[in-house]
Structures are given as C-alpha cells and as structure tokens.
Design a protein around this motif. Structure first.
Motif, mmCIF file in Angstrom:
data_model
loop_
_atom_site.group_PDB
_atom_site.id
_atom_site.type_symbol
_atom_site.label_atom_id
_atom_site.label_comp_id
_atom_site.label_asym_id
_atom_site.label_seq_id
_atom_site.Cartn_x
_atom_site.Cartn_y
_atom_site.Cartn_z
ATOM 1 N N ASP A 191 0.832 -0.720 -0.083
ATOM 2 C CA ASP A 191 0.005 -0.047 -0.333
ATOM 3 C C ASP A 191 0.576 1.509 0.049
ATOM 4 O O ASP A 191 0.252 1.951 -0.753
ATOM 5 C CB ASP A 191 -0.871 0.069 0.866
ATOM 6 N N GLU A 192 2.095 1.553 0.650
ATOM 7 C CA GLU A 192 2.788 2.638 0.883
ATOM 8 C C GLU A 192 3.640 2.505 -0.377
ATOM 9 O O GLU A 192 3.095 3.741 -0.870
ATOM 10 C CB GLU A 192 3.601 2.121 1.642
ATOM 11 N N GLU A 193 3.749 1.347 -1.616
ATOM 12 C CA GLU A 193 4.186 1.720 -2.590
ATOM 13 C C GLU A 193 3.392 2.459 -3.644
ATOM 14 O O GLU A 193 3.335 3.292 -4.477
ATOM 15 C CB GLU A 193 5.171 0.641 -3.187
ATOM 16 N N ALA A 209 -1.151 3.916 -13.764
ATOM 17 C CA ALA A 209 -1.452 2.336 -13.843
ATOM 18 C C ALA A 209 0.051 1.663 -14.609
ATOM 19 O O ALA A 209 0.447 0.777 -14.129
ATOM 20 C CB ALA A 209 -2.037 2.929 -14.409
ATOM 21 N N ARG A 210 0.907 2.430 -15.546
ATOM 22 C CA ARG A 210 1.245 1.547 -16.282
ATOM 23 C C ARG A 210 2.662 1.700 -15.452
ATOM 24 O O ARG A 210 3.331 0.164 -15.394
ATOM 25 C CB ARG A 210 2.280 2.259 -17.561
ATOM 26 N N LYS A 211 3.126 1.744 -14.927
ATOM 27 C CA LYS A 211 4.382 1.970 -13.870
ATOM 28 C C LYS A 211 3.955 1.069 -12.603
ATOM 29 O O LYS A 211 4.780 0.383 -11.904
ATOM 30 C CB LYS A 211 4.536 3.129 -13.237
ATOM 31 N N MET A 212 2.570 0.508 -12.317
ATOM 32 C CA MET A 212 2.100 -0.338 -11.246
ATOM 33 C C MET A 212 1.823 -1.758 -11.912
ATOM 34 O O MET A 212 2.096 -2.519 -11.339
ATOM 35 C CB MET A 212 1.092 -0.091 -10.622
ATOM 36 N N VAL A 213 1.530 -1.632 -13.447
ATOM 37 C CA VAL A 213 2.014 -2.359 -14.062
ATOM 38 C C VAL A 213 3.535 -3.481 -14.366
ATOM 39 O O VAL A 213 3.468 -4.444 -13.711
ATOM 40 C CB VAL A 213 1.358 -2.671 -15.243
ATOM 41 N N THR A 226 -4.833 -5.961 -13.338
ATOM 42 C CA THR A 226 -5.350 -4.989 -13.777
ATOM 43 C C THR A 226 -5.500 -3.967 -12.914
ATOM 44 O O THR A 226 -5.450 -3.750 -12.044
ATOM 45 C CB THR A 226 -6.887 -5.791 -13.831
ATOM 46 N N VAL A 227 -5.595 -2.398 -13.291
ATOM 47 C CA VAL A 227 -4.812 -1.766 -12.913
ATOM 48 C C VAL A 227 -5.930 -0.292 -13.200
ATOM 49 O O VAL A 227 -6.055 -0.137 -14.510
ATOM 50 C CB VAL A 227 -3.206 -0.850 -12.453
#
Length: 236
Positions: A191-193, A209-213, A226-227
C-alpha cells in the motif's frame, strides 16, 4: 490489464466510465478451460448494462446489491448448465459514480483504494482466508502478504446460488483518486508503494497505472494484472 508472465490467458475483465455509463469495474475470473474468462466477462457485461440504464442517476445500496446478485445468478446458472464451465467464478469490485456520491460494490479480493488528502486507504475488504485470519488475530498483516493460502478467497460470483455482497454509499470529492485492481497487483506492491506512485507529481494517471503494472511484472508477474485509476471528475 496485462496477462502477466505465467498465465496462458488474461481472465481479468474491466470497464471504465464512458458517455452515459458511470461505472468502473474489475473482475478477476477463476476456473479451468478459460471458464474464468467467461465468468469475469459475464459479470462485466451485466453490470455495465444495468449501470448504463441508470445513466449516473442515484442508486441505493439495495440496488447495488441486486445488480451483483443478478450477475451471480447468471454465472451460476451458466456453470450449472455447461459442464465445461463447472467451478467457474469471479471476483467483482465496482464503483458507480453519482452526483456527489459513489457506490462501492464488492465480492472477493479485488481491491478498491481511495487517495484523499495525500493518504491512500483501502475501501474494500478482502474476502479471503488470510484476511479472516488477520481479523481474528491468528496472523499479522505482514504475515498475510506471504502466506501460502493468500489467494484462497471466501466469496466469489458463481460459486453458489446465493452470494453475500458488500456495498457502501460514499461521499465523493472531485479531487479523490480511486484505484481498482486485481490481486495480480497487490501481491507485488505494498500500500505504501501504491501511495508513493499516486503522489508522484510529474506523471498522469495513465503513466501511474502503467508503472504499477510494470513493477508487478518485474517482480514476477505470476498472475493477470489489472489496474484502473480514476479521479472524481468522472462523476456526472
């Protein structure tokens, strides 16, 4: 939405608000022989059709629950009628945006977060075995992250004829940012990230969103990912 590095197909399904349809949704399908893909797609199609008919007009918690139960009934009936689909099911987490309010509906462990005033909070509750163990004090939240049974969920659409649905009518701020995601993301990022990425000033929601994936893929990508990122401006 990314298939990831291991799964042969992407069994996640999603929808985003467009035109007169103010629904955002993530569904993470499960079941062999591509049946998970069928279940998540059915949930998405049914909820999208019901939301489109409302066009952003207010709904009650009772209505939100009825939407999910309609999807559950259809998926369960299809699984019973088709041997190839036996055992299929899907998580479902959705936001339906109204004027100054947003309805959250939820079954399973796909999550909904809200960033407000610089703080990220999980609005959904994981319907999973390990979260039940956390809630009763058997294990800690940190132990839950690496627990061998962390992907066993206790509720899903299509698993039974009836389903228990969580639904919450929430106040909406136009500055809110919402994150909907399947567990292919939260298995790899804390969650912190997630909060740190959302607070980055130099990138827009699409880039975040792309960075998270990308990070989830770099760390293993063993599941579909999926984000969805949305802000309060999508409301009618």
């Amino acid at each position: 939405s990314d298939r990831g590095k291991v799964r042969p197909i992407n069994e996640d399904s999603f929808c985003l608000p467009n035109g007169q349809m103010y629904l955002a949704l993530v569904a993470d399908g499960m079941g062999g022989h591509q049946a998970g893909e069928v279940a998540s797609d059915m949930a998405t199609s049914i909820l999208s059709e019901l939301a489109a008919k409302r066009g952003g007009k207010d709904i009650s918690v009772k209505t939100a629950v009825s939407w999910v139960r309609k999807a559950n009934a259809a998926i369960y009936a299809s699984a019973q009628a088709n041997p190839a689909q036996r055992g299929m099911g899907t998580t479902l987490t959705f936001l339906y945006f109204m004027h100054q309010r947003v309805m959250l509906g939820h079954v399973g462990d796909s999550r909904c977060y809200r960033l407000r005033d610089g703080q990220l909070a999980q609005l959904s509750t994981d319907h999973s075995l390990v979260q039940e163990l956390v809630r009763n004090g058997t294990i800690t939240q940190e132990e839950a992250r690496n627990h061998p049974y962390k992907n066993i969920i206790t509720r899903a659409l299509g698993a039974d004829e009836q389903v228990q649905v969580d639904a919450h009518d929430l106040q909406l701020s136009r500055s809110d940012v919402f994150l909907l995601c399947s567990d292919g993301l939260t298995d790899y990022l804390t969650d912190e990230e997630l909060q740190d990425i959302l607070l980055e000033q130099e990138t827009d929601l699409q880039q975040k969103a792309r960075k998270m994936v990308d990070i989830a893929l770099e760390r293993g990508g063993r599941d579909n990912i999926t984000v969805l990122l949305l802000d309060g401006e999508v409301a009618p």
